[in-house]
Enzyme design. Structure first.
Site, PDB file in Angstrom:
ATOM      1  CG  ASP A  35       1.490   1.727   9.309  1.00  0.00           C
ATOM      2  OD1 ASP A  35       1.225   1.289   8.177  1.00  0.00           O
ATOM      3  OD2 ASP A  35       2.424   2.512   9.530  1.00  0.00           O
ATOM      4  CB  THR A  71       4.001   4.949   7.011  1.00  0.00           C
ATOM      5  OG1 THR A  71       3.826   3.557   6.738  1.00  0.00           O
ATOM      6  CG2 THR A  71       3.566   5.241   8.441  1.00  0.00           C
ATOM      7  CG  ASN A  92       7.557   6.232   4.820  1.00  0.00           C
ATOM      8  OD1 ASN A  92       6.642   7.018   5.078  1.00  0.00           O
ATOM      9  ND2 ASN A  92       7.383   4.924   4.770  1.00  0.00           N
ATOM     10  CG  ASP A 206       3.071  -1.323   7.748  1.00  0.00           C
ATOM     11  OD1 ASP A 206       2.597  -1.209   6.603  1.00  0.00           O
ATOM     12  OD2 ASP A 206       4.284  -1.160   7.987  1.00  0.00           O
ATOM     13  CG  HIS A 210       5.951  -4.332   5.468  1.00  0.00           C
ATOM     14  ND1 HIS A 210       5.998  -4.035   4.131  1.00  0.00           N
ATOM     15  CD2 HIS A 210       5.644  -3.166   6.093  1.00  0.00           C
ATOM     16  CE1 HIS A 210       5.735  -2.746   3.947  1.00  0.00           C
ATOM     17  NE2 HIS A 210       5.511  -2.200   5.131  1.00  0.00           N
ATOM     18  CG  ASP A 253      -0.648   3.966   6.928  1.00  0.00           C
ATOM     19  OD1 ASP A 253      -1.307   2.909   7.050  1.00  0.00           O
ATOM     20  OD2 ASP A 253       0.553   4.048   7.220  1.00  0.00           O
ATOM     21  CG  HIS A 254      -0.393   2.150   3.521  1.00  0.00           C
ATOM     22  ND1 HIS A 254      -0.108   0.858   3.901  1.00  0.00           N
ATOM     23  CD2 HIS A 254       0.493   2.927   4.172  1.00  0.00           C
ATOM     24  CE1 HIS A 254       0.917   0.860   4.725  1.00  0.00           C
ATOM     25  NE2 HIS A 254       1.305   2.104   4.928  1.00  0.00           N
ATOM     26  CG  HIS A 358       2.641  -0.087   2.178  1.00  0.00           C
ATOM     27  ND1 HIS A 358       3.155   1.187   2.287  1.00  0.00           N
ATOM     28  CD2 HIS A 358       3.140  -0.776   3.245  1.00  0.00           C
ATOM     29  CE1 HIS A 358       3.897   1.272   3.372  1.00  0.00           C
ATOM     30  NE2 HIS A 358       3.919   0.088   3.973  1.00  0.00           N
TER      31      HIS A 358
END
Ligand SMILES: *[C@@H]1O[C@H](CO)[C@@H](O)[C@H](O)[C@H]1NC(C)=O
Ligand SMILES: *[C@@H]1O[C@H](CO)[C@@H](O)[C@H](O)[C@H]1NC(C)=O
Ligand SMILES: *[C@@H]1O[C@H](CO)[C@@H](O)[C@H](O)[C@H]1NC(C)=O
Ligand SMILES: *[C@@H]1O[C@H](CO)[C@@H](O)[C@H](O)[C@H]1NC(C)=O
Ligand SMILES: *[C@@H]1O[C@H](CO)[C@@H](O)[C@H](O)[C@H]1NC(C)=O
Ligand SMILES: *[C@@H]1O[C@H](CO)[C@@H](O)[C@H](O)[C@H]1NC(C)=O
Length: 447
Positions: A35, A71, A92, A206, A210, A253-254, A358
């Site tokens: 992720d 996500t 999400n 991820d 964050h 995913d990103h 994101h």
């Protein structure tokens, strides 16, 4: 007459359904997602195992995720080949604009009606793929499994992934020991249970992105952990003798963007805006917002927010830019907001403290993500041009030898990655040909 002919035909073909020969073992497929792995995270950290994988297989310069770059929506695009406005998993969070209820990420994983909104994820298609012909040949469909992958917990038209591990509500997504246990489980499923297709999800980098920001030491250390894990995974594949029969795809995913903490967007502070004009709001979730104004208040709310902040974009649903393939869905509210890279949208109170975020425009470079692949179907040492994540699904279907559902991507985009010549999935195509021969035989016998 037609009916009785049909019945006769059915009875006859069942009667003639003798196992002609054992189908050879098809290639297996493992789809791994780390992720929030931004496309260039391997450029400021030593990643010997990811580099070795690229040398042995295919690497895209980067991959463009779907919008919004969140996500669950982006993972569901990987599983369905559809943009968000076509698969319906638009956030999400599950929400209900009538009651105002919003459920967090983890709870939403268990709401089947949120996920099962008209698009079938590839697990289910693979399990059911047995066509009439293949059923006739005693094909049971493929065996699929999933560990922690978004969408795993839900049921689709009453069906679910055959083997699944769903993380508990309180779960440490960073634990490397746990990661290795997941990989060992995957190996066991492939070898002992003879599964054909498995999806495996890791919640990093991820979380680190964050919490500490995408440029932090913590994120860089997490990339080292990801790289060790890729090394461990490929070592286990080799030890299990799966190297020549397993295709491995590693993607995400990103990406991740550093949050800007000056000149912030704070909706409550916008002149002439009041929450009393709204029936529903989903704000305080990174750079996106969904609003339902009270009856007769849409034009007013729109006009006060429209030019409220230079980094804030406000649209009526019908006017939302088409290139996002996001707004044309019944779950999208009459007003939508999104903000420029770095800026998050605060609602009533400031409750967002992440250093990285994101959800931004998928054209922003920091939202781009990775795509790597290695295995018998893939060329060696090939770097390919960037492509959109909606195209991954068609590739997965091709590798598994199953017929895709309607989707928004194209196999043409990823075909140059594949070795030409050798049939990709002998077990997929052969039953169809045998089935055709059988049917011709049946009809030949009948008339
Ligand atoms: C197919 O795979 C199963 C399980 O891994 C194995 O037992 C069997 O020998 C394989 N068959 C062939 C023909 O390779
Ligand atoms: C998708 O979900 C919405 C409610 O959120 C519902 O109105 C719609 O009928 C669903 N569509 C399908 C195809 O399941
Ligand atoms: C998660 O586990 C790792 C060890 O694998 C540990 O370093 C980290 O502090 C844990 N995080 C939390 C939030 O417990
Ligand atoms: C990490 O995971 C392992 C295996 O699941 C567990 O035994 C260990 O207690 C975990 N460590 C932390 C810090 O959570
Ligand atoms: C706010 O509303 C008042 C009263 O309708 C109006 O005079 C003023 O121009 C509005 N200000 C903005 C920035 O929209
Ligand atoms: C919007 O979605 C509907 C199906 O839900 C489709 O028929 C229509 O063509 C779409 N419109 C656009 C502009 O994509």
């Amino acid at each position: 007459m037609l009916l009785s002919l049909g019945l006769l035909f059915a009875a006859l073909s069942l009667g003639r359904c003798i196992p002609l020969q054992q189908a050879p073992n098809r290639s297996k497929l493992l789809l791994v997602s780390f992720d929030g792995f931004r496309w260039n995270y391997d450029q400021d950290v030593d990643t010997p195992n990811l580099d070795a994988m690229a040398a042995d297989g295919v690497k895209a310069k980067y991959m463009t995720p779907a919008f919004v770059t969140l996500t669950s929506p982006c993972h569901f695009t990987l599983l369905t080949g559809r943009y968000l406005e076509n698969h319906g998993v638009i956030h999400n969070m599950w929400f209900d604009t009538k009651t105002g209820v919003r459920l967090p990420y983890y709870t939403t994983q268990g709401i089947s009606s949120w996920w099962d909104n008209g698009s079938l994820p590839i697990w289910i298609t693979a399990q059911r793929q047995a066509s009439e012909f293949m059923e006739c040949l005693h094909s049971q469909g493929l065996k699929t499994g999933s560990i922690h992958f978004p969408g795993t917990k839900a049921k689709y038209q009453g069906e679910q992934v055959y083997k699944k591990v769903v993380e508990p509500a309180l779960f440490n997504y960073s634990n490397e020991t746990n990661w290795r246990q997941s990989i060992d489980t995957v190996m066991e499923w492939f070898t002992v249970e003879n599964l054909d297709f498995i999806t495996l999800y890791f919640g990093e980098p991820d979380s680190s992105g964050h919490k500490f920001g995408p440029e932090s030491t913590q994120r860089k250390n997490m990339i080292k952990q990801v790289d060790r894990t890729v090394g461990y995974l490929r070592q286990r594949i080799q030890e299990k003798g799966l190297e020549s029969s397993l295709n491995l795809i590693i993607t995400s995913d990103h990406g991740m963007e550093t949050v800007i903490k000056t000149n912030e967007i704070h909706i409550r502070k916008v002149t002439n805006f009041t929450f009393q004009d709204l029936d529903f709001q989903l704000l305080d979730y990174g750079p996106s917002g969904l609003l339902v104004p009270k009856e007769g208040k849409l034009e007013h709310v729109y006009s006060v927010l429209k030019n409220a902040h230079p980094k804030l974009h406000v649209y009526k649903k019908e006017e939302f830019p088409k290139r996002f393939h996001y707004a044309n869905h019944s779950r999208i509210t009459p007003l939508l907001l999104y903000s420029d890279p770095g800026y998050v949208i605060h609602g009533r109170y400031k409750v967002q403290f992440n250093k990285g975020e994101h959800g931004f425009d998928n054209e922003a470079m920091n939202m781009k993500t990775i795509f790597r692949a290695v295995g018998p179907a893939f060329k060696k040492g090939l770097v390919v041009e960037p492509f959109e994540s909606v195209n991954v699904y068609a590739l997965l279907c091709e590798l598994l030898g199953i017929t895709p559902e309607p989707h928004d991507g194209s196999l043409e985009v990823t075909k140059p990655m594949l070795r030409s010549g050798a049939p990709l999935h002998p077990a997929g195509k052969m039953p169809l040909m045998l089935g055709l021969a059988l049917v011709l035989g049946c009809w030949g016998g009948l008339f």
